[in-house]
Design a protein around this motif. Sequence first.
Motif, PDB file in Angstrom:
ATOM      1  N   UNK A 127       0.827  -1.199   0.000  1.00 28.24           N
ATOM      2  CA  UNK A 127       0.000   0.000   0.000  1.00 28.24           C
ATOM      3  C   UNK A 127       0.870   1.261   0.000  1.00 28.24           C
ATOM      4  N   UNK A 128       2.180   1.079   0.169  1.00 28.66           N
ATOM      5  CA  UNK A 128       3.076   2.217   0.257  1.00 28.66           C
ATOM      6  C   UNK A 128       3.316   2.795  -1.137  1.00 28.66           C
ATOM      7  N   UNK A 129       2.729   3.934  -1.406  1.00 29.73           N
ATOM      8  CA  UNK A 129       2.851   4.520  -2.744  1.00 29.73           C
ATOM      9  C   UNK A 129       4.220   5.167  -2.931  1.00 29.73           C
ATOM     10  N   UNK A 130       4.873   5.551  -1.835  1.00 29.35           N
ATOM     11  CA  UNK A 130       6.210   6.113  -1.913  1.00 29.35           C
ATOM     12  C   UNK A 130       7.226   5.040  -1.515  1.00 29.35           C
ATOM     13  N   UNK A 131       8.472   5.288  -1.795  1.00 23.69           N
ATOM     14  CA  UNK A 131       9.499   4.312  -1.470  1.00 23.69           C
ATOM     15  C   UNK A 131      10.806   5.040  -1.188  1.00 23.69           C
ATOM     16  N   UNK A 132      11.727   4.321  -0.571  1.00 23.25           N
ATOM     17  CA  UNK A 132      13.035   4.864  -0.243  1.00 23.25           C
ATOM     18  C   UNK A 132      14.097   3.854  -0.635  1.00 23.25           C
ATOM     19  N   UNK A 133      15.158   4.273  -1.304  1.00 23.77           N
ATOM     20  CA  UNK A 133      16.225   3.331  -1.661  1.00 23.77           C
ATOM     21  C   UNK A 133      17.055   2.972  -0.437  1.00 23.77           C
ATOM     22  N   UNK A 134      17.756   1.837  -0.494  1.00 20.85           N
ATOM     23  CA  UNK A 134      18.601   1.466   0.642  1.00 20.85           C
ATOM     24  C   UNK A 134      19.841   2.343   0.706  1.00 20.85           C
ATOM     25  N   UNK A 135      20.534   2.269   1.847  1.00 16.23           N
ATOM     26  CA  UNK A 135      21.782   2.990   1.990  1.00 16.23           C
ATOM     27  C   UNK A 135      22.848   2.417   1.067  1.00 16.23           C
ATOM     28  N   UNK A 136      24.007   3.048   1.048  1.00 15.50           N
ATOM     29  CA  UNK A 136      25.076   2.629   0.142  1.00 15.50           C
ATOM     30  C   UNK A 136      26.427   2.992   0.745  1.00 15.50           C
ATOM     31  N   UNK A 137      27.503   2.655   0.013  1.00 16.07           N
ATOM     32  CA  UNK A 137      28.860   2.966   0.465  1.00 16.07           C
ATOM     33  C   UNK A 137      29.160   4.440   0.208  1.00 16.07           C
ATOM     34  N   UNK A 138      29.056   5.228   1.240  1.00 18.67           N
ATOM     35  CA  UNK A 138      29.367   6.653   1.103  1.00 18.67           C
ATOM     36  C   UNK A 138      29.836   7.194   2.446  1.00 18.67           C
ATOM     37  N   UNK A 139      30.778   8.114   2.386  1.00 19.46           N
ATOM     38  CA  UNK A 139      31.362   8.683   3.593  1.00 19.46           C
ATOM     39  C   UNK A 139      32.149   9.923   3.221  1.00 19.46           C
ATOM     40  N   UNK A 140      32.567  10.654   4.243  1.00 22.29           N
ATOM     41  CA  UNK A 140      33.403  11.840   4.075  1.00 22.29           C
ATOM     42  C   UNK A 140      34.708  11.611   4.823  1.00 22.29           C
ATOM     43  N   UNK A 141      35.822  11.840   4.135  1.00 23.91           N
ATOM     44  CA  UNK A 141      37.146  11.755   4.748  1.00 23.91           C
ATOM     45  C   UNK A 141      37.607  13.166   5.090  1.00 23.91           C
ATOM     46  N   UNK A 142      37.882  13.414   6.380  1.00 18.85           N
ATOM     47  CA  UNK A 142      38.408  14.709   6.810  1.00 18.85           C
ATOM     48  C   UNK A 142      39.895  14.559   7.089  1.00 18.85           C
ATOM     49  N   UNK A 143      40.705  15.328   6.370  1.00 16.84           N
ATOM     50  CA  UNK A 143      42.152  15.225   6.481  1.00 16.84           C
ATOM     51  C   UNK A 143      42.676  16.030   7.663  1.00 16.84           C
ATOM     52  N   UNK A 144      43.972  15.893   7.917  1.00 15.53           N
ATOM     53  CA  UNK A 144      44.590  16.514   9.086  1.00 15.53           C
ATOM     54  C   UNK A 144      44.433  18.036   9.099  1.00 15.53           C
ATOM     55  N   UNK A 145      44.394  18.659   7.931  1.00 17.29           N
ATOM     56  CA  UNK A 145      44.270  20.121   7.864  1.00 17.29           C
ATOM     57  C   UNK A 145      42.824  20.595   7.838  1.00 17.29           C
ATOM     58  N   UNK A 146      41.874  19.671   7.963  1.00 15.57           N
ATOM     59  CA  UNK A 146      40.462  20.040   7.973  1.00 15.57           C
ATOM     60  C   UNK A 146      39.782  19.961   6.630  1.00 15.57           C
ATOM     61  N   UNK A 147      40.532  19.815   5.554  1.00 12.84           N
ATOM     62  CA  UNK A 147      39.910  19.681   4.233  1.00 12.84           C
ATOM     63  C   UNK A 147      39.217  18.326   4.124  1.00 12.84           C
ATOM     64  N   UNK A 148      38.248  18.246   3.229  1.00  9.21           N
ATOM     65  CA  UNK A 148      37.418  17.044   3.151  1.00  9.21           C
ATOM     66  C   UNK A 148      37.399  16.454   1.741  1.00  9.21           C
TER      67      UNK A 148
END
Length: 400
Positions: A127-148
């Motif tokens: 009955x759910x007319x809307x849907x949501x995809x599953x999660x995936x491989x994603x992330x943010x790497x923050x380096x020593x100087x703060x850049x990403x």
Amino acid sequence: MDKAQNLEALLEKYLQNRCSPQEAEQLLQWLSSEAYSPQQKALIKKALETTHTDPNERSVQHERQLAKIFENISRKISTAEQTNTKRKRLQILRRFSVAAAALFVLIGGYLLIQNPEWYKKNTPQARLVNDLPPGSNKAVLTLNDGSQVILGDAQNGDLTMQGQAAIVKKNDQLIYNKKQGPASVFYNTVTTPRGGQYQLTLEDGSKVWLNAASSIRFPTTFQGKERKIEISGEAYFEIAKDAARPFKVAFETPAGMKSEVTVLGTHFNIMSYNDEKAAKTTLLEGSVSISSNGNTAILTPAQQASQTDRNGITVASNIDVNEAVAWKNGFFEFHATGLQEVMRQIGRWYDVEISYEGKIPERNFGGKISRQNNAAEVLKILELSQIKFRIEGKKIIVTQ
């Protein structure tokens, strides 16, 4: 006939809708009390696989039965108890509802894993007319100087140097390789959003898997007499052995306690989300020491330490470790798990807000469902427990 054989016979009758009210009550009491032990899962799997020899016919038969079992056996129990008080009937049906909810999720999840194309084609339309995809491989790497670095956008190959470590992205994983470079300590942080997960290999060869809404802060190369990192959320570890340098994981419990796990070489999982009731450390292999607020506990394999407040560390033995690490292997796995805990896992993985209309239903779930399914498929299985859902944008609403 021993207990296992008797329960197996009852389970087969249950799946074929041939249980008497008394037999249904006996089976469901067992389901409620055993907290989904390996014995239960093995019996259920065997019953599903042996009722029919042809896999497609087996799936068809059981899927047709699933929609009817709850209603039919509920009616039998209700009829059998009609001479008792209304309160007594409600108690019986409530016990049945909780146990049957868990069994339906287990069977529905099993069929969806074993034959997903057939399941999606032949189950009633959600009955759910809307849907949501599953999660995936994603992330943010923050380096020593703060850049990403947005890891989902980065190409495979060498990313950058951090101190004495070269960072390589390979097949949605980060790998830190020790090279020649400045001896000073550089720290990096990897953060997964809700709806994300990621894997990395540290400079010493230790492997770390991050679940959704988690983070790890670590030195790019380990120096000195210990290897120490910090995490939040949930992470699974396979630590490289190094007797001269113990590996330490620092984290904060939901109650705000500073905690630390110390190991030499082992496999374990730490779950410490702020919105959960307890931090849980689960040991699969080796040995770990947990210290927090002056308390210490030593874990051996198949033990789990829980920290709910400042009163200490509670250790449970002989647990099913598969439940703790199911997320890392691509599954939701529930063992008599309450509805709110189930929905918190779903909320983090599908990056969605969870809300409830009216009183929160009392349900315990048992079973295994692939995390690669869209949200509607997972919710459709949960709806077999007589709970209803609807999806509105980035929100899942639980109704009765």
